[in-house]
Write a protein that holds these residues in place. Structure first.
Motif, PDB file in Angstrom:
ATOM      1  N   SER A  75     -46.291  40.571  18.921  1.00 35.53           N
ATOM      2  CA  SER A  75     -46.510  41.037  17.557  1.00 35.53           C
ATOM      3  C   SER A  75     -47.962  41.397  17.289  1.00 35.53           C
ATOM      4  CB  SER A  75     -46.034  39.976  16.559  1.00 35.53           C
ATOM      5  OG  SER A  75     -46.652  38.740  16.838  1.00 35.53           O
ATOM      6  N   PHE A  76     -48.887  40.838  18.085  1.00 36.86           N
ATOM      7  CA  PHE A  76     -50.300  41.137  17.891  1.00 36.86           C
ATOM      8  C   PHE A  76     -50.605  42.600  18.219  1.00 36.86           C
ATOM      9  CE2 PHE A  76     -51.161  41.341  22.407  1.00 36.86           C
ATOM     10  CZ  PHE A  76     -50.205  40.508  22.957  1.00 36.86           C
ATOM     11  N   SER A  77     -49.709  43.261  18.934  1.00 34.74           N
ATOM     12  CA  SER A  77     -49.930  44.659  19.344  1.00 34.74           C
ATOM     13  C   SER A  77     -49.366  45.674  18.360  1.00 34.74           C
ATOM     14  CB  SER A  77     -49.301  44.902  20.718  1.00 34.74           C
ATOM     15  OG  SER A  77     -49.871  44.066  21.697  1.00 34.74           O
ATOM     16  N   ILE A  78     -48.692  45.181  17.317  1.00 37.81           N
ATOM     17  CA  ILE A  78     -48.037  46.101  16.380  1.00 37.81           C
ATOM     18  C   ILE A  78     -49.091  46.876  15.592  1.00 37.81           C
ATOM     19  CG2 ILE A  78     -46.566  46.271  14.351  1.00 37.81           C
ATOM     20  CD1 ILE A  78     -45.124  43.759  15.331  1.00 37.81           C
ATOM     21  N   VAL A  79     -48.955  48.195  15.563  1.00 35.69           N
ATOM     22  CA  VAL A  79     -49.902  49.013  14.803  1.00 35.69           C
ATOM     23  C   VAL A  79     -49.299  49.481  13.485  1.00 35.69           C
ATOM     24  CG1 VAL A  79     -51.271  49.745  16.758  1.00 35.69           C
ATOM     25  CG2 VAL A  79     -49.240  51.051  16.151  1.00 35.69           C
ATOM     26  N   VAL A  80     -47.994  49.706  13.471  1.00 34.28           N
ATOM     27  CA  VAL A  80     -47.306  50.120  12.248  1.00 34.28           C
ATOM     28  C   VAL A  80     -46.040  49.284  12.133  1.00 34.28           C
ATOM     29  CG1 VAL A  80     -46.191  52.006  10.978  1.00 34.28           C
ATOM     30  CG2 VAL A  80     -48.176  52.480  12.417  1.00 34.28           C
ATOM     31  N   ARG A 128     -51.723  48.469  10.292  1.00 37.01           N
ATOM     32  CA  ARG A 128     -52.440  47.196  10.401  1.00 37.01           C
ATOM     33  C   ARG A 128     -53.580  47.129   9.384  1.00 37.01           C
ATOM     34  NH1 ARG A 128     -52.974  42.902  13.644  1.00 37.01           N
ATOM     35  NH2 ARG A 128     -51.216  43.587  14.933  1.00 37.01           N
ATOM     36  N   GLY A 129     -54.114  48.298   9.041  1.00 39.26           N
ATOM     37  CA  GLY A 129     -55.172  48.342   8.037  1.00 39.26           C
ATOM     38  C   GLY A 129     -54.651  48.418   6.623  1.00 39.26           C
ATOM     39  N   SER A 130     -53.329  48.227   6.463  1.00 43.04           N
ATOM     40  CA  SER A 130     -52.654  48.180   5.158  1.00 43.04           C
ATOM     41  C   SER A 130     -52.558  49.527   4.459  1.00 43.04           C
ATOM     42  CB  SER A 130     -53.326  47.156   4.229  1.00 43.04           C
ATOM     43  OG  SER A 130     -53.188  45.865   4.746  1.00 43.04           O
ATOM     44  N   LYS A 136     -44.035  49.491  15.626  1.00 40.46           N
ATOM     45  CA  LYS A 136     -44.506  50.469  16.604  1.00 40.46           C
ATOM     46  C   LYS A 136     -45.670  49.863  17.379  1.00 40.46           C
ATOM     47  CE  LYS A 136     -43.170  54.375  13.660  1.00 40.46           C
ATOM     48  NZ  LYS A 136     -41.920  54.648  14.401  1.00 40.46           N
ATOM     49  N   ILE A 137     -45.572  49.947  18.708  1.00 38.26           N
ATOM     50  CA  ILE A 137     -46.588  49.372  19.595  1.00 38.26           C
ATOM     51  C   ILE A 137     -47.038  50.441  20.576  1.00 38.26           C
ATOM     52  CG2 ILE A 137     -47.027  47.670  21.385  1.00 38.26           C
ATOM     53  CD1 ILE A 137     -45.072  45.825  20.036  1.00 38.26           C
TER      54      ILE A 137
END
Length: 120
Positions: free
Chosen positions: A28-33, A53-55, A98-99
């Motif tokens: 889960s740490f790799s999730i970008v969207v 990840r940046g909201s 999405k990763i």
């Protein structure tokens, strides 16, 4: 691999509200969207709302002003608050993550889906 577990959904009358939650585990740490898609009977799956990840967020035009997505990166969760629901919101809602796959693209991961039914 990422596992996505959804909760929420159900049956509600038009004008009502529902809240969908999705928890990610694994990479889960790799999730970008992370966000939500939906698929109504006989229709293609479509984007509902996503959060980076940046909201930063992106909403389908049909849900803007009614749905709100929120993401907690520390807990690896995403929540979709759905207000002023309409019968046309009836669909199976899927959590999506999405990763990056290291090849310049992203891999999609999906939850099992949760049914949202809005009666008129």
């Amino acid at each position: 691999q990422v596992q996505l577990v959804e909760s929420g959904g159900g049956l509600v009358q038009a004008g009502g509200s529902l809240r969908l939650s999705c928890a990610a585990s694994g990479r889960s740490f790799s999730i970008v969207v992370m966000g939500w898609y939906r698929q109504a009977p006989g229709k293609q799956r479509e984007l509902v709302a996503v959060s980076t990840r940046g909201s930063s967020t992106n909403y389908a035009g049909s849900v803007k002003g009614r749905f709100t997505i929120s993401r907690d990166n520390a807990k690896n969760t995403v929540v979709l608050q759905m207000n002023s629901l309409k019968p046309e919101d009836t669909a199976v809602y899927y959590c999506n993550a999405k990763i990056p796959n290291g090849l310049g693209a992203v891999d999609d991961y999906w939850g099992q889906g949760t049914q949202v039914t809005v009666s008129s």
